[in-house]
Design an enzyme around this catalytic site. Sequence first.
Site, PDB file in Angstrom:
ATOM      1  N   HIS A  66       0.900  -1.425  -0.229  1.00 58.53           N
ATOM      2  CA  HIS A  66       0.241   0.186  -0.080  1.00 58.53           C
ATOM      3  C   HIS A  66       0.879   1.522   0.053  1.00 58.53           C
ATOM      4  O   HIS A  66       1.068   1.469   1.066  1.00 58.53           O
ATOM      5  CB  HIS A  66      -0.625  -0.186   1.502  1.00 58.53           C
ATOM      6  CG  HIS A  66      -2.138   0.986   1.289  1.00 58.53           C
ATOM      7  ND1 HIS A  66      -3.006   1.461   1.253  1.00 58.53           N
ATOM      8  CD2 HIS A  66      -1.406   2.154   1.385  1.00 58.53           C
ATOM      9  CE1 HIS A  66      -3.769   1.903   1.903  1.00 58.53           C
ATOM     10  NE2 HIS A  66      -2.935   2.487   0.824  1.00 58.53           N
ATOM     11  N   HIS A  68       1.914   5.508  -2.127  1.00 62.63           N
ATOM     12  CA  HIS A  68       0.877   5.979  -3.393  1.00 62.63           C
ATOM     13  C   HIS A  68       1.360   6.578  -4.496  1.00 62.63           C
ATOM     14  O   HIS A  68       2.821   7.763  -3.723  1.00 62.63           O
ATOM     15  CB  HIS A  68       0.015   7.395  -2.521  1.00 62.63           C
ATOM     16  CG  HIS A  68      -0.839   6.416  -1.843  1.00 62.63           C
ATOM     17  ND1 HIS A  68      -2.515   7.062  -2.715  1.00 62.63           N
ATOM     18  CD2 HIS A  68      -1.161   6.072  -0.494  1.00 62.63           C
ATOM     19  CE1 HIS A  68      -2.967   6.474  -1.502  1.00 62.63           C
ATOM     20  NE2 HIS A  68      -2.504   6.105  -0.295  1.00 62.63           N
ATOM     21  N   HIS A 217      -9.932   2.056   0.607  1.00 66.14           N
ATOM     22  CA  HIS A 217      -9.706   2.846   1.418  1.00 66.14           C
ATOM     23  C   HIS A 217     -10.727   3.180   2.432  1.00 66.14           C
ATOM     24  O   HIS A 217     -11.234   3.282   2.039  1.00 66.14           O
ATOM     25  CB  HIS A 217      -9.270   4.556   1.122  1.00 66.14           C
ATOM     26  CG  HIS A 217      -7.438   4.729   1.113  1.00 66.14           C
ATOM     27  ND1 HIS A 217      -7.260   3.858  -0.776  1.00 66.14           N
ATOM     28  CD2 HIS A 217      -6.208   5.406   0.999  1.00 66.14           C
ATOM     29  CE1 HIS A 217      -5.906   4.141  -0.367  1.00 66.14           C
ATOM     30  NE2 HIS A 217      -5.409   5.190   0.704  1.00 66.14           N
ATOM     31  N   GLU A 220     -10.477   5.775   7.583  1.00 64.48           N
ATOM     32  CA  GLU A 220      -9.671   6.569   7.760  1.00 64.48           C
ATOM     33  C   GLU A 220      -9.493   8.098   8.907  1.00 64.48           C
ATOM     34  O   GLU A 220      -9.237   8.603   8.135  1.00 64.48           O
ATOM     35  CB  GLU A 220      -8.562   7.057   6.741  1.00 64.48           C
ATOM     36  CG  GLU A 220      -7.156   7.497   7.035  1.00 64.48           C
ATOM     37  CD  GLU A 220      -6.139   7.216   5.702  1.00 64.48           C
ATOM     38  OE1 GLU A 220      -4.656   7.718   6.288  1.00 64.48           O
ATOM     39  OE2 GLU A 220      -6.326   7.249   4.564  1.00 64.48           O
ATOM     40  N   ASP A 317       2.662   2.952   3.198  1.00 60.66           N
ATOM     41  CA  ASP A 317       1.390   4.638   2.717  1.00 60.66           C
ATOM     42  C   ASP A 317       2.689   5.421   1.854  1.00 60.66           C
ATOM     43  O   ASP A 317       3.086   5.113   0.862  1.00 60.66           O
ATOM     44  CB  ASP A 317       1.022   5.280   3.930  1.00 60.66           C
ATOM     45  CG  ASP A 317      -0.530   5.564   3.785  1.00 60.66           C
ATOM     46  OD1 ASP A 317      -1.048   5.375   2.154  1.00 60.66           O
ATOM     47  OD2 ASP A 317      -1.612   5.926   4.991  1.00 60.66           O
TER      48      ASP A 317
END
Length: 421
Positions: A66, A68, A217, A220, A317
């Site tokens: 995971h 980005h 997602h 969160e 992340d």
Amino acid sequence: MSDFLTLPAGPLRLVNLQTPACLIGRPGDLMPVRICIENGRIVPDAAGPQIDMKGAMVFPAFIDMHTHLDKGHIWPRAPNPDGTFDAALATVEADRRRHWTAGDVRARMDFALRCAWAHGTRAIRTHLDALAPQDDISFPVFTEMRAEWAGRIEMQAVCLVPVDIVEEGGPFARTATITARAGGVLGCVTFPIPDLRRRLRVFLDHARRRGLPVDLHVDETGDPSVATLRVIAETVLETGFDAPVTVGHCCSLATQPEAEALRTLDLVARARLNVVSLPMCNMYLQDRTAHRTPRWRGVTLVHEMAARGINVSFASDNTRDPFYAYGDLDMIEVMREATRIAHLDHAGTDWPAAFTLNPARACGFAAPGLAPGAPADLVITRARSWSELFARPQSDRIVIRKGAQIDRSLPDYAELDGLIP
């Protein structure tokens, strides 16, 4: 810092190593292993020199499931003004609109991949912001980068859009098709909306028709009233959706009443959802209020998940962007911080699988291993115990890929200066 040992080229016999027992299918904690390398693979024996590794710990190269990569390293031009989640959303959106051309995304993605490579990662799943027209920009860049990095880092991409745009037709159908053409994973961000269950059914139907796995997602937030994870698990069970489903974050579970949270986890286990926790980013963002000390760590209920047989992983992340100001796609850092933040120590001996075997199973990557026949893709640290491993960053580690020790020089941040207006 240079590698703690320079290994000779060619066949090798590495003796007096240790590895977590769960990574070799054995009970217990650290176990002695001997690894022989020849022609890029682990073999039963090799003709090369025998090297005494003096108790060093060895891991198969890591899987970071995971990330980005499209957001990475925008912090110098787009810092989060107050460290909050809402500010991160707004700051990234503004930066995306101004700067995310194909060239900009490509440069930052390549920089991040070189960092991951140097630290010992062999596979990455990245989420890509996919609201039009960004989907038509970022997915072609990703496809090019995946081809360039083939044989070094295996890559998967997940489209990232808000759940409230998910419909049978319209923009989401177009994005889903772009994702499928790239061999990707269907994704979205869930949050409480009146017709969430209907939209999730439409979302899963898009995935089913295209033969795609799913990665969401989820929750969160520290708001205990946010409980979309339960709706996701129920919808997967109701529809009989049978492709792999991953849910990330799931932070609000930790703030909900215990009985409610555990009932949700029972559903997650029945639905066979994979869970990925992002401890560094979530501790950075969650429960952040000006002039107030945070009251919780932001992580989800990983121990309770593991007790129910749920497949739990940890990942990096965000990296140097408004959602997380730090990080370098270093899975040893993730392991160290996850152990500290989530109290993985004193909690059984299987947690090393959450950085290797578990993410491979969730994503469908080839399972990493240390047995003969496996690729010789290894990370070896000088550390001889867990205390030694986590006390230091292991910046003198050895990374072996296809049987050869690699150059672990990290790219200079100055390379990105031209992207700062």
